[in-house]
Design a protein around this motif. Structure first.
Motif, short mmCIF file in Angstrom:
data_model
loop_
_atom_site.label_atom_id
_atom_site.label_comp_id
_atom_site.label_asym_id
_atom_site.label_seq_id
_atom_site.Cartn_x
_atom_site.Cartn_y
_atom_site.Cartn_z
N PHE A 10 134.74 127.06 -61.62
CA PHE A 10 133.93 127.56 -60.52
C PHE A 10 132.57 127.31 -60.39
N SER A 11 131.84 127.55 -59.42
CA SER A 11 130.36 127.11 -59.15
C SER A 11 129.68 128.29 -60.01
N GLY A 12 128.50 127.87 -60.44
CA GLY A 12 127.55 128.86 -60.89
C GLY A 12 127.91 129.17 -62.54
N TYR A 195 132.19 135.30 -52.76
CA TYR A 195 133.37 134.77 -52.04
C TYR A 195 134.64 134.61 -53.20
N THR A 196 135.81 134.67 -52.65
CA THR A 196 137.00 134.50 -53.07
C THR A 196 137.94 133.79 -52.27
N ILE A 197 139.27 133.65 -53.07
CA ILE A 197 140.38 132.93 -52.41
C ILE A 197 141.31 133.86 -51.75
N ALA A 198 141.81 133.73 -50.40
CA ALA A 198 143.09 134.49 -50.15
C ALA A 198 144.06 133.63 -49.49
N ASN A 199 145.24 133.88 -49.79
CA ASN A 199 146.35 133.09 -48.95
C ASN A 199 147.05 134.38 -48.35
N ASP A 200 146.55 133.97 -46.68
CA ASP A 200 147.22 135.21 -45.86
C ASP A 200 148.32 134.84 -45.02
N LEU A 201 149.56 135.08 -46.01
CA LEU A 201 150.88 134.74 -45.68
C LEU A 201 151.01 135.50 -44.26
N THR A 202 152.02 134.82 -43.36
CA THR A 202 152.47 135.20 -42.20
C THR A 202 153.83 134.86 -42.05
N ASP A 312 149.92 125.91 -54.47
CA ASP A 312 148.56 125.76 -55.17
C ASP A 312 147.41 125.67 -54.22
N GLY A 313 146.70 126.72 -54.35
CA GLY A 313 145.50 126.73 -53.38
C GLY A 313 144.13 126.79 -54.11
N SER A 314 143.20 126.17 -53.44
CA SER A 314 141.86 125.78 -54.08
C SER A 314 140.84 126.13 -53.05
N ILE A 315 139.74 126.29 -53.15
CA ILE A 315 138.76 126.24 -52.59
C ILE A 315 137.26 125.86 -53.17
N THR A 316 136.51 124.81 -52.69
CA THR A 316 135.37 124.29 -53.49
C THR A 316 134.71 125.38 -54.30
N GLY A 317 134.64 125.33 -55.87
CA GLY A 317 133.75 126.19 -56.46
C GLY A 317 134.20 127.50 -56.55
N LEU A 318 135.38 128.02 -56.11
CA LEU A 318 136.09 129.34 -56.34
C LEU A 318 137.15 129.24 -57.33
N GLY A 319 137.63 128.29 -57.77
CA GLY A 319 138.69 128.23 -58.62
C GLY A 319 139.94 127.75 -57.71
N ALA A 320 140.99 128.34 -58.43
CA ALA A 320 142.51 127.90 -57.81
C ALA A 320 143.37 129.18 -58.23
#
Length: 343
Positions: A10-12, A195-202, A312-320
């Motif tokens: 992750f960043s930082g 910030y963090t990662i969310a997978n908002d299932l629908t 597998d979900g990832s966002i730049t600098g926030l991990g996975a």
């Protein structure tokens, strides 16, 4: 679930997570990029400390966290020995819908009526014009989610027996630290801890009420099944994220890339969404603000989630995060047929 997938950087200099040792209680952890974890309950001498309490004192604690991460003599533990849970239990969840230009256009085309006289090109142009009008009028679309839908970043996702069309929606989520009420766009980011990662299932089959179409959308039913919002793994401090409007959001299904879009495609950025919410509701420390999902959902690909799928979900600098889908047995819910969907 173990943290075998939690080594993605992750960043930082640090991030915040909620972890546990085998058989132990959960604790807020200071996570270093090299895979070390410091139990903040022990380090700060507060046995009952939670991530939520930490966020309530974020401005006060942030300098101390920066000092702690630089101390090699601390009681550090290997991340590989710990389980990783959702980084916090939020008080409130605010979800921004229809916030990625390309995603909205794709959904609008996918949901056209069979007798719609417009060509695909005409439909896309018309929807794009609507998006431009929304942006000019500065009116995000926000609804409420339930904290009980939160699950960990490596937990299995149970697909309810009644969910006919479960879909993924990977999103950037802002985590609130300072209370915010009627704040301006310019002030809004001062209230964001990180910030963090969310997978908002629908479940696409229950987005709209079939029994009474004029009611419109039914976000309770389609988005709030237990565990339908895998969150984390980390809260990365806002100061370590260079530009939340320039991050790559990527979701792979069984190794195949389905979503891969920059947050540049957001119609309303984080500051505008936070400010908009605060004009009506009071944002509190630990609240989540989900910012919408980019193009590439299952409804676009014609491929919805099913038993055994791995996301597998990832966002730049926030991990996975990595989550596996598990079908819920119909017998377990007592009524395998959804009473509203069949009407």
């Amino acid at each position: 679930m173990t943290s075998t997938a939690a080594s993605v950087p992750f960043s930082g200099p640090f991030a915040i997570g909620t972890l546990s040792a085998p058989g132990g209680a959960r604790f807020p952890g200071l996570v270093a990029p090299d895979g070390r974890v410091l139990d903040l309950c022990t380090a700060l001498g507060e046995p009952t400390l939670t991530t939520l309490v930490l966020l309530e004192r974020w401005d006060e604690q942030l300098p101390l966290l920066r000092t702690l991460v630089e101390d090699p003599a601390g009681d550090w533990q290997p991340l590989a020995d710990l389980a990783v849970h959702a980084p916090l239990e939020p008080r409130q969840i605010f979800q921004s819908g229809a916030n990625y230009r390309q995603h909205v256009i794709d959904l609008g085309v996918a949901h056209r009526a069979p007798d719609d006289p417009r060509t695909v090109e005409e439909a896309r142009a018309e929807i794009a014009a609507i998006m431009d009008k929304r942006a000019a009028e500065d009116l995000p679309y926000v609804f409420i989610g339930l904290p009980t839908a939160i699950s960990g970043p490596y937990d299995d996702v149970v697909l309810p027996a009644w969910a006919e069309k479960p879909d993924w929606e990977l999103e950037l989520a802002a985590v609130i630290s300072r209370p915010a009420y009627r704040v301006t766009v310019e002030q809004a980011l001062d209230h964001v801890a990180g910030y963090t990662i969310a997978n908002d299932l629908t479940d696409r089959a229950t987005v709209f009420r079939r029994d009474m179409p004029p009611i419109g959308t039914d976000w309770l039913r389609c988005k709030n099944a237990p565990g339908f919002t895998p969150l984390g793994p980390w809260i990365v401090p806002a100061g370590s994220v260079a530009d939340p409007s320039d991050l790559q959001v990527t979701l792979k299904l069984n190794g195949k890339t389905m979503q891969d879009e920059s947050t540049k495609d957001m119609i309303f950025d984080v500051a505008r969404i936070v400010s908009y919410i605060s004009q009506t509701a009071r944002l509190l420390p630990g609240d989540l603000v989900l910012t919408g999902s980019p193009a590439g959902n299952g409804i676009h690909w014609g491929r919805l989630l099913r038993d055994g799928d791995v996301m597998d979900g990832s966002i730049t600098g926030l991990g996975a995060q990595r989550t596996r889908c598990v079908a819920q047995e119909a017998a377990a819910v007592g009524a395998p047929v959804d009473p509203i969907a069949v009407k």
